[in-house]
Design a protein around this motif. Sequence first.
Motif, short mmCIF file in Angstrom:
data_model
loop_
_atom_site.label_atom_id
_atom_site.label_comp_id
_atom_site.label_asym_id
_atom_site.label_seq_id
_atom_site.Cartn_x
_atom_site.Cartn_y
_atom_site.Cartn_z
N ASN A 70 0.80 -1.22 0.00
CA ASN A 70 0.00 0.00 0.00
C ASN A 70 0.83 1.27 0.00
OD1 ASN A 70 -2.36 -1.42 -0.09
ND2 ASN A 70 -2.75 -1.29 2.12
N ASP A 71 2.04 1.21 0.56
CA ASP A 71 2.86 2.41 0.63
C ASP A 71 3.46 2.79 -0.72
OD1 ASP A 71 4.68 0.36 0.40
OD2 ASP A 71 5.86 0.91 2.17
N ARG A 72 3.20 1.99 -1.75
CA ARG A 72 3.68 2.31 -3.10
C ARG A 72 2.56 2.80 -4.01
NH1 ARG A 72 7.24 -2.22 -5.69
NH2 ARG A 72 7.75 -0.46 -7.03
N ILE A 73 1.39 3.06 -3.43
CA ILE A 73 0.24 3.53 -4.22
C ILE A 73 -0.12 4.95 -3.81
CG2 ILE A 73 -2.19 3.14 -4.78
CD1 ILE A 73 -1.73 0.17 -4.22
N GLY A 74 -0.21 5.83 -4.78
CA GLY A 74 -0.62 7.21 -4.52
C GLY A 74 -2.13 7.31 -4.46
N PHE A 75 -2.70 6.99 -3.30
CA PHE A 75 -4.16 6.88 -3.18
C PHE A 75 -4.89 8.17 -3.51
CE2 PHE A 75 -2.87 3.23 -0.53
CZ PHE A 75 -3.70 2.26 -1.07
N PHE A 108 3.00 4.69 -7.27
CA PHE A 108 2.27 4.64 -8.53
C PHE A 108 1.04 5.54 -8.42
CE2 PHE A 108 4.55 0.57 -8.58
CZ PHE A 108 5.09 0.60 -9.86
N ASN A 109 0.94 6.47 -9.37
CA ASN A 109 -0.18 7.40 -9.38
C ASN A 109 -1.01 7.21 -10.65
OD1 ASN A 109 0.24 9.78 -7.12
ND2 ASN A 109 2.17 8.83 -7.75
N LEU A 110 -2.31 7.49 -10.56
CA LEU A 110 -3.20 7.37 -11.71
C LEU A 110 -3.47 8.77 -12.27
CD1 LEU A 110 -4.85 5.36 -13.41
CD2 LEU A 110 -6.79 5.78 -11.87
N LYS A 111 -3.23 8.94 -13.57
CA LYS A 111 -3.38 10.26 -14.19
C LYS A 111 -4.23 10.14 -15.44
CE LYS A 111 -0.62 14.42 -15.08
NZ LYS A 111 -1.08 15.13 -13.88
N LEU A 112 -5.39 10.74 -15.41
CA LEU A 112 -6.33 10.68 -16.53
C LEU A 112 -5.86 11.59 -17.66
CD1 LEU A 112 -9.07 9.75 -17.69
CD2 LEU A 112 -10.14 11.66 -16.48
N LEU A 113 -5.96 11.09 -18.88
CA LEU A 113 -5.64 11.88 -20.06
C LEU A 113 -6.85 12.74 -20.40
CD1 LEU A 113 -3.32 12.15 -22.19
CD2 LEU A 113 -4.61 10.55 -23.59
N ASP A 114 -6.83 14.00 -19.92
CA ASP A 114 -7.97 14.89 -20.13
C ASP A 114 -7.48 16.30 -20.37
OD1 ASP A 114 -7.13 15.64 -17.61
OD2 ASP A 114 -8.93 14.99 -16.55
N THR A 115 -8.31 17.29 -20.07
CA THR A 115 -7.92 18.67 -20.34
C THR A 115 -6.72 19.11 -19.52
OG1 THR A 115 -9.38 19.59 -18.63
CG2 THR A 115 -10.32 19.29 -20.84
#
Length: 275
Positions: free
Chosen positions: A2-7, A66-73
């Motif tokens: 869990n410490d490797r996830i950018g919640f 690890f971070n989640l980044k949406l491809l948007d504006t």
Amino acid sequence: ANDRIGFTSFKVASIKFDTTVTYQNNQTGKILENNIVVSTSRTMLENVQTMLQNMRSGMPYIQGKFNLKLLDTGHASTPGGTPEIAYAVTERELIGGLVVEGLGHRDQYNQIKAVYPDPESNWELNEVIYPEVGSATDIALLAEDNGRRLTQDISLEGITNPNLAGDIASVVLLRSRKKKMVSFTATAELHDTIVGDIITITYPSLGMTTAKFRITSLHITADYTVQITALEHDPTVYDFTNTDIYIPDPVYISPAVPGNPYFPPAQLENAQITA
């Protein structure tokens, strides 16, 4: 672990995905939703890559997470709106100038055919087309390309809503027509930027004044300079599209006929929509 996830980034992405938009039939729903079958014949990395492609997202690794980044504006909290600028680049930060590349007609499309598993047809594969043949958008794009049809097939195995498939098809098409790519080496001030960030570039000798670009690759060198490649960014490309999309009427198939909720034939390529 869990410490490797950018919640926090996953929470922001979840809020963006839940944004309500109006579909072509005047009904409303989420701007993005995945219903995907995880294939056990694939590696974990392959499954993650497939999910990200269907979510039009990337997963940058930032400061050990690890971070989640949406491809948007590029807006910080919504999928639309004015992009947040990670850094305003000027000649002061550039080392050795700026290289600008026009990608020409390679990988430029004026029609996208998106295949998706259709729950209205017992999960058999269906197809949406953007733009619809003969629509105003189709006529305009063909004129720009001297009447030459440039079609690309994409596979959206995690999308089960034709309205969402049509929107992703529009993003793939419109991004393919943004052809200005820049590369440069910058000072350490840009250390905190990441792949997927929106930056502006002001470079008067090339006629650029706060021109928007999305970072597509970034490398910090041994001497602490930053090597960056970025693609021209137009926020309107990511506005939800519900017009000029061909959505076929559902075809009922008897439940006795096995459906295919997995993925199209191998010759169809997954949409390459990562940052």
